[in-house]
Design a protein around this motif. Structure first.
Motif, short mmCIF file in Angstrom:
data_model
loop_
_atom_site.label_atom_id
_atom_site.label_comp_id
_atom_site.label_asym_id
_atom_site.label_seq_id
_atom_site.Cartn_x
_atom_site.Cartn_y
_atom_site.Cartn_z
N ASP A 1 0.85 -1.19 0.00
CA ASP A 1 0.00 0.00 0.00
C ASP A 1 0.89 1.24 0.00
N ARG A 2 0.27 2.41 -0.03
CA ARG A 2 1.05 3.65 -0.16
C ARG A 2 2.02 3.85 1.00
N ALA A 3 1.59 3.55 2.21
CA ALA A 3 2.46 3.74 3.37
C ALA A 3 3.68 2.82 3.28
N GLN A 4 3.46 1.59 2.86
CA GLN A 4 4.57 0.66 2.72
C GLN A 4 5.52 1.09 1.60
N ILE A 5 4.96 1.58 0.51
CA ILE A 5 5.80 2.06 -0.60
C ILE A 5 6.62 3.25 -0.13
N ALA A 6 6.02 4.13 0.66
CA ALA A 6 6.74 5.29 1.19
C ALA A 6 7.94 4.83 2.02
N THR A 7 7.76 3.79 2.79
CA THR A 7 8.86 3.24 3.58
C THR A 7 9.95 2.68 2.68
N VAL A 8 9.56 1.92 1.66
CA VAL A 8 10.53 1.33 0.73
C VAL A 8 11.32 2.41 0.00
N LEU A 9 10.62 3.45 -0.47
CA LEU A 9 11.27 4.49 -1.27
C LEU A 9 11.91 5.59 -0.44
N GLY A 10 11.60 5.61 0.86
CA GLY A 10 12.18 6.64 1.73
C GLY A 10 11.60 8.02 1.46
N CYS A 11 10.29 8.07 1.23
CA CYS A 11 9.64 9.37 1.00
C CYS A 11 8.32 9.38 1.76
N SER A 12 7.60 10.49 1.66
CA SER A 12 6.33 10.59 2.39
C SER A 12 5.22 9.82 1.67
N ARG A 13 4.20 9.49 2.44
CA ARG A 13 3.03 8.79 1.88
C ARG A 13 2.35 9.68 0.84
N ASN A 14 2.31 10.97 1.10
CA ASN A 14 1.69 11.89 0.16
C ASN A 14 2.47 11.95 -1.15
N ALA A 15 3.79 11.93 -1.06
CA ALA A 15 4.61 11.92 -2.28
C ALA A 15 4.32 10.65 -3.09
N VAL A 16 4.17 9.52 -2.41
CA VAL A 16 3.84 8.27 -3.10
C VAL A 16 2.48 8.39 -3.76
N ARG A 17 1.51 8.96 -3.06
CA ARG A 17 0.17 9.11 -3.62
C ARG A 17 0.21 9.92 -4.92
N ILE A 18 0.94 11.02 -4.90
CA ILE A 18 1.02 11.89 -6.07
C ILE A 18 1.78 11.19 -7.20
N ARG A 19 2.92 10.60 -6.88
CA ARG A 19 3.73 9.92 -7.90
C ARG A 19 2.98 8.74 -8.52
N LEU A 20 2.29 7.98 -7.66
CA LEU A 20 1.56 6.82 -8.14
C LEU A 20 0.40 7.26 -9.03
N HIS A 21 -0.29 8.32 -8.64
CA HIS A 21 -1.38 8.84 -9.47
C HIS A 21 -0.85 9.23 -10.85
N ARG A 22 0.26 9.94 -10.88
CA ARG A 22 0.84 10.37 -12.16
C ARG A 22 1.34 9.18 -12.98
N ALA A 23 1.95 8.20 -12.31
CA ALA A 23 2.45 7.01 -13.01
C ALA A 23 1.29 6.24 -13.63
N ARG A 24 0.21 6.08 -12.88
CA ARG A 24 -0.95 5.37 -13.40
C ARG A 24 -1.56 6.11 -14.59
N LYS A 25 -1.58 7.43 -14.48
CA LYS A 25 -2.13 8.24 -15.57
C LYS A 25 -1.28 8.05 -16.84
N ARG A 26 0.05 8.08 -16.69
CA ARG A 26 0.92 7.88 -17.85
C ARG A 26 0.77 6.47 -18.41
N PHE A 27 0.64 5.48 -17.53
CA PHE A 27 0.46 4.10 -17.99
C PHE A 27 -0.88 3.95 -18.71
N SER A 28 -1.90 4.57 -18.17
CA SER A 28 -3.21 4.53 -18.80
C SER A 28 -3.16 5.14 -20.20
#
Length: 177
Positions: free
Chosen positions: A132-159
């Protein structure tokens, strides 16, 4: 104290080995490369046992270590050959059940391949590792909010890449994590 350290390491190893191996297998060109990444990840874990968090957080910490080991591995490969890792659309086609599915799987693989390394990593952490986003934030060493924004943008580009390839996108699946 060495016995406690060894016992703790063995417990973490048994609990996380399959997760770390799966992570490496999905990101390496060969099983041998994946084995090297896993071995180096656990060697680092052994050397840095004091930094290894307790409980379930150890798996996320190991994902972070494996991610760094993999990045080092990829940089080493890049020095020896002049091209980046690519997904092999033919492998996706091998697992297809029908001609229509194989064409779509190939298109999906090519669309995924066109994404940046960062986008592929984010989407893979959700889809393949089930984080989930919190776990990804831990793996990447960034905030949960940063993961939310990055993941949203990545999904949009993939779509967009999928749509350009003629693949119908189910937005419920794309936004599930």
């Amino acid at each position: 104290m060495d016995e406690d350290r060894r016992t703790r390491f063995e417990a973490v190893y048994q609990q996380t080995y399959e997760h770390i191996l799966g992570y490496a297998m999905r990101r390496c060109d060969s099983p041998e490369d994946a084995a090297d990444v896993v071995a180096e990840t656990f060697a680092i874990a052994w050397r840095r046992m004091d930094a290894l968090p307790p409980g379930g957080a150890s798996r996320l910490w190991l994902y972070g270590v494996a991610r760094n080991v993999l990045a080092n591995h990829r940089r080493g490969q890049a020095r020896h050959r002049n091209h980046s890792m690519e997904l092999d659309a033919d492998l996706a086609d091998l697992y297809a059940h029908s001609p229509e599915t194989s064409v779509e799987l190939g298109a999906i693989a090519r669309a995924f391949e066109q994404l940046s390394e960062e986008d592929r990593e984010l989407i893979s952490l959700v889809a393949w590792e089930g984080l989930d986003r919190a776990q990804i934030a831990t793996v990447l060493g960034c905030s949960r909010n940063a993961v939310r924004i990055r993941l949203h943008r990545a999904r949009k580009r993939f779509s967009k890449a999928l749509a350009a390839a003629g693949v119908t996108v189910n937005y419920l699946i794309m936004e599930s994590a």
